[in-house]
Write an enzyme that holds these catalytic residues in place. Structure first.
Site, PDB file in Angstrom:
ATOM      1  CG  ASP A 145      -1.950  -1.082   1.201  1.00  0.00           C
ATOM      2  OD1 ASP A 145      -2.421  -1.424   0.103  1.00  0.00           O
ATOM      3  OD2 ASP A 145      -2.286  -1.614   2.277  1.00  0.00           O
ATOM      4  CG  ASP A 179      -6.711  -1.626  -1.429  1.00  0.00           C
ATOM      5  OD1 ASP A 179      -6.997  -2.818  -1.612  1.00  0.00           O
ATOM      6  OD2 ASP A 179      -5.779  -1.240  -0.707  1.00  0.00           O
TER       7      ASP A 179
END
Length: 220
Positions: A145, A179
């Site tokens: 991320d 995401d």
């Protein structure tokens, strides 16, 4: 919209997602960050072993279970998208489904292979295909991320119920392109579900009367 368009969208999102993750892994160490837009957007490198936005699921066994679930979901997703295309569902629904499928596949790649092909990023920049092997086993990779949008950081006014006076960050979660694709697809479907899942069409009865019928999902 044809099935090849679905595949194109999925592949395009995967290329962008994986290219950014690869760059992050080979240029930054864990928790390193740099500012893109002051007080609004940063690249902040973290890894998580769980679901989207850093959520976790049941330790080591949960990690394996989650990865296998993602794999099954992606396989079923491709089959289901082919079915929706064949039934001529709304183009918007097909695009959103492609985004969700691409996001699931993007994080699946991390979970399945990153432990094998990268060294650990905790104390140094990761190396691709290290001679001593990667930091984890098959199905034990960590999801990369990096997108961080701390639009607001500070103490909330004391008059706000419950959280008043607490230090608050919006938006706190760090996430990735996969995401974002999943969230965009899901939110868009929820917002436009009436348009995506129903279409009014005009039909002509035997006596020549024109009637309106609602065809759920598919366009006839």
């Amino acid at each position: 919209m044809k099935y090849r368009h679905v595949v194109f969208i999925v592949v395009l999102i995967l290329i962008i997602d994986q290219a950014l993750k690869f760059w992050i892994k080979t240029h930054l160490y864990m928790q390193q960050e740099f500012v893109i837009l002051p007080n609004w957007f940063r690249i902040h490198f973290i890894e998580n072993e769980g679901m989207a936005y850093g959520l976790k699921f049941g330790g080591d066994f949960g990690k394996i279970l989650l990865t296998l679930f993602r794999l099954v979901a992606v396989v079923i997703g491709f089959w289901y998208m082919r079915k929706l295309v064949a039934q001529k569902f709304h183009t918007g629904l097909l695009i959103c489904g492609s985004l969700i499928l691409a996001g699931a596949a993007g994080n699946l790649i991390d979970s399945m292979f990153y432990g094998l092909i990268f060294s650990d990023s905790s104390y140094d920049i990761a190396r691709f295909m290290p001679k001593e092997g990667g930091y984890g086993a098959f199905l034990h990779g960590r999801v990369v991320d990096m997108l961080y949008f701390p639009i607001y950081e500070g103490y909330l006014p004391k008059w706000i119920p419950i959280k008043g006076g607490d230090y608050f960050i919006f938006f706190r979660p760090v996430f990735n392109i996969a995401d974002a694709a999943i969230s965009t697809g899901v939110i868009t479907i929820l917002v436009f579900q009436r348009r995506f899942f129903s279409k009014r069409v005009e039909t002509t009865s035997d006596n020549g009367t024109r009637n309106e019928a609602v065809v759920n999902g598919a366009v006839e």
